[in-house]
Design a protein around this motif. Sequence first.
Motif, PDB file in Angstrom:
ATOM      1  N   ALA A  82       0.831  -1.213   0.000  1.00 12.65           N
ATOM      2  CA  ALA A  82       0.000   0.000   0.000  1.00 12.65           C
ATOM      3  C   ALA A  82       0.859   1.254   0.000  1.00 12.65           C
ATOM      4  O   ALA A  82       0.547   2.245  -0.690  1.00 12.65           O
ATOM      5  N   ILE A  83       1.963   1.238   0.739  1.00  7.86           N
ATOM      6  CA  ILE A  83       2.863   2.391   0.731  1.00  7.86           C
ATOM      7  C   ILE A  83       3.491   2.564  -0.643  1.00  7.86           C
ATOM      8  O   ILE A  83       3.661   3.691  -1.145  1.00  7.86           O
ATOM      9  N   ALA A  84       3.827   1.444  -1.304  1.00  4.84           N
ATOM     10  CA  ALA A  84       4.444   1.539  -2.633  1.00  4.84           C
ATOM     11  C   ALA A  84       3.458   2.065  -3.664  1.00  4.84           C
ATOM     12  O   ALA A  84       3.843   2.815  -4.577  1.00  4.84           O
ATOM     13  N   ARG A  85       2.170   1.685  -3.551  1.00  8.54           N
ATOM     14  CA  ARG A  85       1.177   2.195  -4.515  1.00  8.54           C
ATOM     15  C   ARG A  85       0.971   3.695  -4.358  1.00  8.54           C
ATOM     16  O   ARG A  85       0.730   4.406  -5.345  1.00  8.54           O
ATOM     17  N   LYS A  86       1.065   4.196  -3.133  1.00  5.35           N
ATOM     18  CA  LYS A  86       0.907   5.636  -2.929  1.00  5.35           C
ATOM     19  C   LYS A  86       2.147   6.412  -3.337  1.00  5.35           C
ATOM     20  O   LYS A  86       2.089   7.653  -3.434  1.00  5.35           O
ATOM     21  N   ARG A  87       3.254   5.698  -3.530  1.00  2.00           N
ATOM     22  CA  ARG A  87       4.523   6.330  -3.920  1.00  2.00           C
ATOM     23  C   ARG A  87       4.936   7.384  -2.902  1.00  2.00           C
ATOM     24  O   ARG A  87       5.388   8.485  -3.250  1.00  2.00           O
ATOM     25  N   ASP A  88       4.772   7.023  -1.648  1.00  2.05           N
ATOM     26  CA  ASP A  88       5.156   7.924  -0.561  1.00  2.05           C
ATOM     27  C   ASP A  88       6.537   7.504  -0.072  1.00  2.05           C
ATOM     28  O   ASP A  88       6.715   6.405   0.461  1.00  2.05           O
ATOM     29  N   GLY A  89       7.528   8.372  -0.254  1.00  6.46           N
ATOM     30  CA  GLY A  89       8.887   8.043   0.135  1.00  6.46           C
ATOM     31  C   GLY A  89       9.160   8.143   1.618  1.00  6.46           C
ATOM     32  O   GLY A  89      10.233   7.766   2.081  1.00  6.46           O
ATOM     33  N   ARG A  90       8.199   8.644   2.405  1.00  4.31           N
ATOM     34  CA  ARG A  90       8.388   8.773   3.857  1.00  4.31           C
ATOM     35  C   ARG A  90       8.031   7.450   4.523  1.00  4.31           C
ATOM     36  O   ARG A  90       6.862   7.147   4.766  1.00  4.31           O
ATOM     37  N   LEU A  91       9.055   6.674   4.820  1.00  4.94           N
ATOM     38  CA  LEU A  91       8.853   5.354   5.427  1.00  4.94           C
ATOM     39  C   LEU A  91       9.076   5.371   6.933  1.00  4.94           C
ATOM     40  O   LEU A  91       9.058   4.317   7.561  1.00  4.94           O
ATOM     41  N   GLY A  92       9.313   6.550   7.528  1.00 10.46           N
ATOM     42  CA  GLY A  92       9.584   6.612   8.960  1.00 10.46           C
ATOM     43  C   GLY A  92       8.408   6.137   9.792  1.00 10.46           C
ATOM     44  O   GLY A  92       8.551   5.292  10.686  1.00 10.46           O
ATOM     45  N   LEU A  93       7.209   6.669   9.508  1.00 11.13           N
ATOM     46  CA  LEU A  93       6.020   6.253  10.254  1.00 11.13           C
ATOM     47  C   LEU A  93       5.707   4.780  10.020  1.00 11.13           C
ATOM     48  O   LEU A  93       5.236   4.084  10.930  1.00 11.13           O
ATOM     49  N   PHE A  94       5.954   4.297   8.797  1.00 12.44           N
ATOM     50  CA  PHE A  94       5.682   2.887   8.485  1.00 12.44           C
ATOM     51  C   PHE A  94       6.563   1.965   9.324  1.00 12.44           C
ATOM     52  O   PHE A  94       6.090   0.979   9.900  1.00 12.44           O
ATOM     53  N   VAL A  95       7.851   2.303   9.446  1.00 18.12           N
ATOM     54  CA  VAL A  95       8.766   1.471  10.232  1.00 18.12           C
ATOM     55  C   VAL A  95       8.438   1.557  11.717  1.00 18.12           C
ATOM     56  O   VAL A  95       8.402   0.549  12.436  1.00 18.12           O
ATOM     57  N   ILE A  96       8.185   2.777  12.215  1.00 16.38           N
ATOM     58  CA  ILE A  96       7.859   2.948  13.640  1.00 16.38           C
ATOM     59  C   ILE A  96       6.573   2.202  13.987  1.00 16.38           C
ATOM     60  O   ILE A  96       6.475   1.550  15.045  1.00 16.38           O
ATOM     61  N   ALA A  97       5.575   2.262  13.112  1.00 16.44           N
ATOM     62  CA  ALA A  97       4.299   1.606  13.394  1.00 16.44           C
ATOM     63  C   ALA A  97       4.457   0.089  13.459  1.00 16.44           C
ATOM     64  O   ALA A  97       3.868  -0.574  14.326  1.00 16.44           O
ATOM     65  N   ASN A  98       5.231  -0.486  12.564  1.00 17.22           N
ATOM     66  CA  ASN A  98       5.416  -1.940  12.570  1.00 17.22           C
ATOM     67  C   ASN A  98       6.215  -2.399  13.781  1.00 17.22           C
ATOM     68  O   ASN A  98       5.910  -3.437  14.382  1.00 17.22           O
ATOM     69  N   LEU A  99       7.257  -1.650  14.163  1.00 13.47           N
ATOM     70  CA  LEU A  99       8.016  -2.013  15.349  1.00 13.47           C
ATOM     71  C   LEU A  99       7.176  -1.867  16.617  1.00 13.47           C
ATOM     72  O   LEU A  99       7.277  -2.680  17.544  1.00 13.47           O
ATOM     73  N   ALA A 100       6.355  -0.831  16.662  1.00 10.22           N
ATOM     74  CA  ALA A 100       5.503  -0.637  17.838  1.00 10.22           C
ATOM     75  C   ALA A 100       4.462  -1.742  17.953  1.00 10.22           C
ATOM     76  O   ALA A 100       4.171  -2.229  19.057  1.00 10.22           O
TER      77      ALA A 100
END
Length: 261
Positions: A82-100
């Motif tokens: 889903a992040i790749a389809r949106k072409r959003d280069g900001r992966l900080g929130l994605f990584v923090i959310a998965n680790l949390a």
Amino acid sequence: MKNKVSANVWIGPGAVNDVLHVVSALLDNALAFSPPDADVRVSHVTAVNGTAVEIEDLGKSMTNAAYAAANGVLADPPTFEAIARKRDGRLGLFVIANLARRHGLLVSLRRSDYGGTMAVVLLPHTVQCPQPAHHPSSAPATTSPEVPAQHPPSVPRPAKAPVLRSPRSPQPSDRLRTPLPVRTGTGSEAEPGAVEVSGGVPRLPKRRPQSHLAPELATPAEPRATYDPAGDRSPEEVASSWGRWQAYQSPVPTTEKEDPS
């Protein structure tokens, strides 16, 4: 950056790397969006469900819609597709959310009272562990008076006894070696297999050439007859006999004559 955290919180070995990753990512984001002369304040609050770490910057805050969207990602992280389809280069929130979500951390963003952004990370009791008993900070440091080092009294070394050299013992090379027998030709041929004694040492048997061959090979072959050209046939005779043999092998078919009557 001002660190006002004074809580003695210990993180278990299974979650310490991911917790450090989450907190360091939020600290890096706060330092990146703060003015150069502004401070980033880090504090803690002891709650019923764990310990909350607050990271507050004095930068420019986001809109309410941006806070809502960021908190939605932190509460329910999307998939990487889903992040790749949106072409959003900001992966900080994605990584923090998965680790949390992996360790049950609660991460949220809100507007600070000073106009910046405050990130709150709640560390539940499931990721915390008791303070190790062997850690140096668990026991008060005690100073003991220095005791001078005691050296053992020096003991004089005994004098080395003089080494008496014994007379040189005979070496194996000094022993008398029996010389090898020398072959001498007597002019008379000994029989095969006979052993002669010379000076108490037996002599080797004398070989004869071709004595080991089979009887068939030892007997000379009979001489072959020499070639006599007079006994051969001439080329004409060979061609004549060859032609007769070919005519016998393939006879010429005969045709029947018609009856004139």
